[in-house]
Design a protein around this motif. Structure first.
Motif, PDB file in Angstrom:
ATOM      1  N   PHE A  21       0.865  -1.177   0.000  1.00  0.00           N
ATOM      2  CA  PHE A  21       0.000   0.000   0.000  1.00  0.00           C
ATOM      3  C   PHE A  21       0.898   1.222   0.000  1.00  0.00           C
ATOM      4  CE2 PHE A  21       1.153  -0.727   4.231  1.00  0.00           C
ATOM      5  CZ  PHE A  21       0.628   0.169   5.136  1.00  0.00           C
ATOM      6  N   SER A  22       0.328   2.417   0.087  1.00  0.00           N
ATOM      7  CA  SER A  22       1.116   3.619  -0.171  1.00  0.00           C
ATOM      8  C   SER A  22       2.220   3.839   0.857  1.00  0.00           C
ATOM      9  CB  SER A  22       0.207   4.858  -0.225  1.00  0.00           C
ATOM     10  OG  SER A  22      -0.397   5.109   1.034  1.00  0.00           O
ATOM     11  N   TYR A  23       2.121   3.243   2.046  1.00  0.00           N
ATOM     12  CA  TYR A  23       3.151   3.412   3.071  1.00  0.00           C
ATOM     13  C   TYR A  23       4.282   2.401   2.948  1.00  0.00           C
ATOM     14  CZ  TYR A  23       0.378   6.720   5.876  1.00  0.00           C
ATOM     15  OH  TYR A  23      -0.318   7.815   6.325  1.00  0.00           O
ATOM     16  N   GLY A  24       4.110   1.354   2.170  1.00  0.00           N
ATOM     17  CA  GLY A  24       5.128   0.318   2.059  1.00  0.00           C
ATOM     18  C   GLY A  24       4.504  -1.046   1.879  1.00  0.00           C
ATOM     19  N   ALA A  25       4.841  -1.989   2.760  1.00  0.00           N
ATOM     20  CA  ALA A  25       4.296  -3.337   2.705  1.00  0.00           C
ATOM     21  C   ALA A  25       4.131  -3.852   4.122  1.00  0.00           C
ATOM     22  CB  ALA A  25       5.215  -4.266   1.913  1.00  0.00           C
ATOM     23  N   ILE A  26       3.274  -4.860   4.285  1.00  0.00           N
ATOM     24  CA  ILE A  26       3.059  -5.423   5.608  1.00  0.00           C
ATOM     25  C   ILE A  26       2.765  -6.906   5.474  1.00  0.00           C
ATOM     26  CG2 ILE A  26       0.590  -4.803   5.650  1.00  0.00           C
ATOM     27  CD1 ILE A  26       0.999  -4.222   8.669  1.00  0.00           C
ATOM     28  N   ALA A  27       3.409  -7.712   6.335  1.00  0.00           N
ATOM     29  CA  ALA A  27       3.284  -9.163   6.273  1.00  0.00           C
ATOM     30  C   ALA A  27       2.470  -9.740   7.422  1.00  0.00           C
ATOM     31  CB  ALA A  27       4.667  -9.813   6.260  1.00  0.00           C
ATOM     32  N   SER A  28       2.427  -9.041   8.553  1.00  0.00           N
ATOM     33  CA  SER A  28       1.664  -9.493   9.724  1.00  0.00           C
ATOM     34  C   SER A  28       1.108  -8.285  10.461  1.00  0.00           C
ATOM     35  CB  SER A  28       2.546 -10.286  10.706  1.00  0.00           C
ATOM     36  OG  SER A  28       2.987 -11.497  10.157  1.00  0.00           O
ATOM     37  N   LEU A  29      -0.045  -8.465  11.076  1.00  0.00           N
ATOM     38  CA  LEU A  29      -0.646  -7.428  11.910  1.00  0.00           C
ATOM     39  C   LEU A  29      -0.324  -7.701  13.371  1.00  0.00           C
ATOM     40  CD1 LEU A  29      -4.164  -7.377  10.236  1.00  0.00           C
ATOM     41  CD2 LEU A  29      -2.438  -5.575  10.068  1.00  0.00           C
ATOM     42  N   THR A  30       0.183  -6.703  14.084  1.00  0.00           N
ATOM     43  CA  THR A  30       0.508  -6.858  15.500  1.00  0.00           C
ATOM     44  C   THR A  30      -0.640  -6.316  16.352  1.00  0.00           C
ATOM     45  OG1 THR A  30       2.857  -6.609  15.011  1.00  0.00           O
ATOM     46  CG2 THR A  30       2.180  -6.349  17.309  1.00  0.00           C
ATOM     47  N   LYS A  31      -1.191  -7.161  17.197  1.00  0.00           N
ATOM     48  CA  LYS A  31      -2.305  -6.815  18.077  1.00  0.00           C
ATOM     49  C   LYS A  31      -2.008  -7.290  19.494  1.00  0.00           C
ATOM     50  CE  LYS A  31      -4.392  -5.500  14.360  1.00  0.00           C
ATOM     51  NZ  LYS A  31      -4.653  -4.064  14.067  1.00  0.00           N
ATOM     52  N   THR A  32      -2.759  -6.774  20.443  1.00  0.00           N
ATOM     53  CA  THR A  32      -2.635  -7.233  21.823  1.00  0.00           C
ATOM     54  C   THR A  32      -3.949  -7.870  22.251  1.00  0.00           C
ATOM     55  OG1 THR A  32      -1.060  -5.476  22.357  1.00  0.00           O
ATOM     56  CG2 THR A  32      -2.158  -6.563  24.201  1.00  0.00           C
ATOM     57  N   VAL A  33      -3.908  -9.146  22.545  1.00  0.00           N
ATOM     58  CA  VAL A  33      -5.089  -9.888  22.992  1.00  0.00           C
ATOM     59  C   VAL A  33      -5.224  -9.746  24.504  1.00  0.00           C
ATOM     60  CG1 VAL A  33      -6.141 -12.174  23.205  1.00  0.00           C
ATOM     61  CG2 VAL A  33      -4.974 -11.505  21.082  1.00  0.00           C
ATOM     62  N   ILE A  34      -6.435  -9.411  24.945  1.00  0.00           N
ATOM     63  CA  ILE A  34      -6.702  -9.164  26.367  1.00  0.00           C
ATOM     64  C   ILE A  34      -7.632 -10.242  26.907  1.00  0.00           C
ATOM     65  CG2 ILE A  34      -7.717  -7.539  28.022  1.00  0.00           C
ATOM     66  CD1 ILE A  34      -6.973  -5.315  25.971  1.00  0.00           C
ATOM     67  N   GLU A  35      -7.280 -10.777  28.067  1.00  0.00           N
ATOM     68  CA  GLU A  35      -8.130 -11.744  28.769  1.00  0.00           C
ATOM     69  C   GLU A  35      -8.507 -11.155  30.127  1.00  0.00           C
ATOM     70  OE1 GLU A  35      -6.687 -15.967  28.432  1.00  0.00           O
ATOM     71  OE2 GLU A  35      -4.923 -14.916  27.652  1.00  0.00           O
ATOM     72  N   GLY A  44     -13.615 -12.761  29.651  1.00  0.00           N
ATOM     73  CA  GLY A  44     -13.954 -11.800  28.620  1.00  0.00           C
ATOM     74  C   GLY A  44     -12.747 -11.503  27.758  1.00  0.00           C
ATOM     75  N   LEU A  45     -12.958 -11.384  26.449  1.00  0.00           N
ATOM     76  CA  LEU A  45     -11.871 -11.160  25.500  1.00  0.00           C
ATOM     77  C   LEU A  45     -11.934  -9.753  24.924  1.00  0.00           C
ATOM     78  CD1 LEU A  45     -12.060 -14.515  23.509  1.00  0.00           C
ATOM     79  CD2 LEU A  45     -10.542 -13.956  25.432  1.00  0.00           C
ATOM     80  N   GLY A  46     -10.764  -9.148  24.756  1.00  0.00           N
ATOM     81  CA  GLY A  46     -10.660  -7.830  24.138  1.00  0.00           C
ATOM     82  C   GLY A  46      -9.405  -7.756  23.296  1.00  0.00           C
ATOM     83  N   GLU A  47      -9.198  -6.610  22.677  1.00  0.00           N
ATOM     84  CA  GLU A  47      -8.058  -6.457  21.775  1.00  0.00           C
ATOM     85  C   GLU A  47      -7.665  -4.997  21.634  1.00  0.00           C
ATOM     86  OE1 GLU A  47      -7.432  -6.830  16.961  1.00  0.00           O
ATOM     87  OE2 GLU A  47      -8.629  -8.364  17.976  1.00  0.00           O
ATOM     88  N   CYS A  48      -6.372  -4.736  21.685  1.00  0.00           N
ATOM     89  CA  CYS A  48      -5.820  -3.437  21.303  1.00  0.00           C
ATOM     90  C   CYS A  48      -5.275  -3.553  19.893  1.00  0.00           C
ATOM     91  CB  CYS A  48      -4.711  -2.999  22.255  1.00  0.00           C
ATOM     92  SG  CYS A  48      -5.292  -2.472  23.868  1.00  0.00           S
ATOM     93  N   ALA A  49      -5.584  -2.558  19.072  1.00  0.00           N
ATOM     94  CA  ALA A  49      -5.274  -2.654  17.649  1.00  0.00           C
ATOM     95  C   ALA A  49      -3.903  -2.127  17.282  1.00  0.00           C
ATOM     96  CB  ALA A  49      -6.340  -1.901  16.841  1.00  0.00           C
ATOM     97  N   ASP A  50      -3.292  -1.332  18.154  1.00  0.00           N
ATOM     98  CA  ASP A  50      -2.118  -0.550  17.742  1.00  0.00           C
ATOM     99  C   ASP A  50      -0.797  -1.139  18.231  1.00  0.00           C
ATOM    100  OD1 ASP A  50      -3.001   0.103  20.324  1.00  0.00           O
ATOM    101  OD2 ASP A  50      -2.098   2.083  20.254  1.00  0.00           O
ATOM    102  N   ILE A 101      -9.648  -3.074  26.852  1.00  0.00           N
ATOM    103  CA  ILE A 101     -10.158  -3.627  28.105  1.00  0.00           C
ATOM    104  C   ILE A 101     -11.678  -3.569  28.131  1.00  0.00           C
ATOM    105  CG2 ILE A 101     -10.238  -3.291  30.608  1.00  0.00           C
ATOM    106  CD1 ILE A 101      -7.354  -2.216  30.419  1.00  0.00           C
ATOM    107  N   GLU A 102     -12.219  -2.459  27.678  1.00  0.00           N
ATOM    108  CA  GLU A 102     -13.683  -2.284  27.685  1.00  0.00           C
ATOM    109  C   GLU A 102     -14.369  -3.328  26.819  1.00  0.00           C
ATOM    110  OE1 GLU A 102     -17.293   0.254  26.097  1.00  0.00           O
ATOM    111  OE2 GLU A 102     -15.838  -1.086  25.148  1.00  0.00           O
ATOM    112  N   MET A 103     -13.727  -3.699  25.712  1.00  0.00           N
ATOM    113  CA  MET A 103     -14.264  -4.763  24.862  1.00  0.00           C
ATOM    114  C   MET A 103     -14.393  -6.057  25.660  1.00  0.00           C
ATOM    115  SD  MET A 103     -12.704  -6.113  21.225  1.00  0.00           S
ATOM    116  CE  MET A 103     -12.492  -4.433  20.628  1.00  0.00           C
ATOM    117  N   ALA A 104     -13.354  -6.361  26.446  1.00  0.00           N
ATOM    118  CA  ALA A 104     -13.385  -7.565  27.273  1.00  0.00           C
ATOM    119  C   ALA A 104     -14.449  -7.469  28.364  1.00  0.00           C
ATOM    120  CB  ALA A 104     -12.011  -7.796  27.897  1.00  0.00           C
ATOM    121  N   ILE A 105     -14.676  -6.265  28.875  1.00  0.00           N
ATOM    122  CA  ILE A 105     -15.730  -6.064  29.877  1.00  0.00           C
ATOM    123  C   ILE A 105     -17.094  -6.417  29.286  1.00  0.00           C
ATOM    124  CG2 ILE A 105     -16.999  -4.261  31.122  1.00  0.00           C
ATOM    125  CD1 ILE A 105     -14.291  -2.949  31.735  1.00  0.00           C
ATOM    126  N   TRP A 106     -17.383  -5.922  28.084  1.00  0.00           N
ATOM    127  CA  TRP A 106     -18.661  -6.231  27.432  1.00  0.00           C
ATOM    128  C   TRP A 106     -18.784  -7.730  27.155  1.00  0.00           C
ATOM    129  CZ3 TRP A 106     -22.960  -3.343  26.383  1.00  0.00           C
ATOM    130  CH2 TRP A 106     -22.856  -1.956  26.542  1.00  0.00           C
TER     131      TRP A 106
END
Length: 388
Positions: A21-35, A44-50, A101-106
């Protein structure tokens, strides 16, 4: 229904082939899984995207031990500063961490009450969620990738044949414009009259974008995401093209004032969780601005946006997804299926997904080996980016 513990694990979700894409290339997405575990043993499960936010999640989560999962507002007040800016902290980072965290709360609340998230949000107005099929130039991976306009067109034709795909969205701003015009011409021929959208990720200047829009016009482009970077630049382009625009940057008041972009496309995390995203979508509806979700989450956050789309009528049209590009996921049975242009909203309690612990470990090991957001090619994510 009180919180006993909160854990966090950084993971890499790999693509079948690194995409450009216009910024370069990407092979994997890095996320943080929350329990998040309650005192009743509900997970409850949640996720941080950044990227890797594990340490931040654990630190913030410590403030919520003993907190009732039904009290989202008071939980937010413990984590997110009550101002847009403070010199003593990073409000954006705190909002994103709390959003996971709020996602995991819901999710924990839905599982405790035995109902899906969309029921907690007021009920489903739709149960089949329309989503896009992506295309771009891709480097070889477990899939062979696409290096020419004809390769890309053949890929799109294959997606129609195998999955009945109905809405296609493609990355542009990566190779010379003349080559991308040829790519779009061939994709249009391959997919017939199915919906065709494009995304330049803000990689063009206004003059280049104006030329590009004119050259793409014969191919019936229904939507264009970020042909340029700012709202003001899009408003300038609006004088030269009838194509609808969308953007990832969030400024609802400015979008309303400029009447551009036509829609804001973001994830749940960026708004600070499910409740804040619901409120933002309702504000978009009141101000006449569209809303869609963008691609790039694990099955956990993807489930969250499927439920929100099910519950909120204003999320019209096809949101983005990369489901057919994923080579792994952290949920049982993942990635989600996308057939005939739609994915069914999960029906189980909470988010309706179950964590696959072997997959979680596998994706965590991949993160430890690769690092965050690997490009799959020398130069890295965003390397050498400049507007054309």
């Amino acid at each position: 229904m009180k919180i006993r513990s909160i854990r966090a694990t950084p993971v890499n979700i790999p693509f079948r082939a690194p995409y450009r894409f216009s910024y370069g290339a990407i092979a994997s997405l890095t996320k943080t899984v929350i329990e998040l575990e309650t005192e009743d043993g509900v997970l409850g499960l949640g996720e941080c995207a950044d990227g890797d936010r594990a340490a931040d999640v654990v630190a913030a989560g410590a403030k919520l031990i003993g907190h009732d999962v039904r009290e989202v507002t008071t939980a937010e007040a413990k984590i997110v500063p009550a101002m847009r800016y403070t010199p003593w902290g990073n409000v954006t980072a705190a909002r994103r961490v709390f959003g996971g965290i709020e996602m995991a709360i819901w999710d924990a609340r839905g599982k405790t009450e035995g109902v899906p998230l969309h029921t907690l949000l007021g009920g489903a107005v739709r149960t089949e969620i329309p989503l896009t099929e992506y295309f771009s130039y891709r480097f070889p991976g477990t899939d062979p990738g696409e290096a020419t306009p004809t390769d890309v067109a053949r890929y799109c034709a294959t997606m129609v044949e195998r999955h009945g795909s109905t809405v296609f969205e493609g990355k542009v701003g990566t190779v010379p414009l003349s080559e991308e015009v040829q790519m779009v011409r061939e994709v249009r021929a391959a997919i017939g009259d199915r919906t065709l959208q494009l995304d330049a990720n803000g990689g063009w200047t206004v003059p280049t974008a104006r030329e590009a829009l004119a050259r793409f016009a014969p191919f019936d482009i229904s939507w264009f995401e970020e042909p340029v970077e700012t709202y003001e630049e899009m408003a300038d382009l609006r004088r030269h093209s009838p194509i609808a625009f969308s953007a990832h940057a969030i400024d609802l008041q400015k979008a309303h004032a400029l009447r551009c972009p036509d829609a804001i496309v973001t994830n749940v995390n960026e708004h600070g969780g499910i409740a804040r995203t619901r409120d933002f979508i309702r504000a978009c509806e009141a101000m006449g601005v569209g809303f869609r979700f963008h691609s790039g989450e694990t099955g956990i956050a993807s489930a969250a946006y499927l439920h929100l789309t099910a519950a909120l009528e204003h999320v019209r049209g096809a949101s983005q997804t990369l489901f057919h590009w994923y080579a792994d996921d952290v949920i049982e049975g993942g990635p989600f299926a996308l057939e005939n242009g739609v994915t069914k909203v999960p029906t189980g309690p909470g988010l309706g997904v179950i964590l696959d612990r072997k997959a979680l470990q596998r994706c965590h090991d991949r993160y430890l080996a690769e690092g965050p957001f690997p490009s799959g090619r020398d130069g890295g994510y965003g390397s050498g980016f400049r507007k054309r």
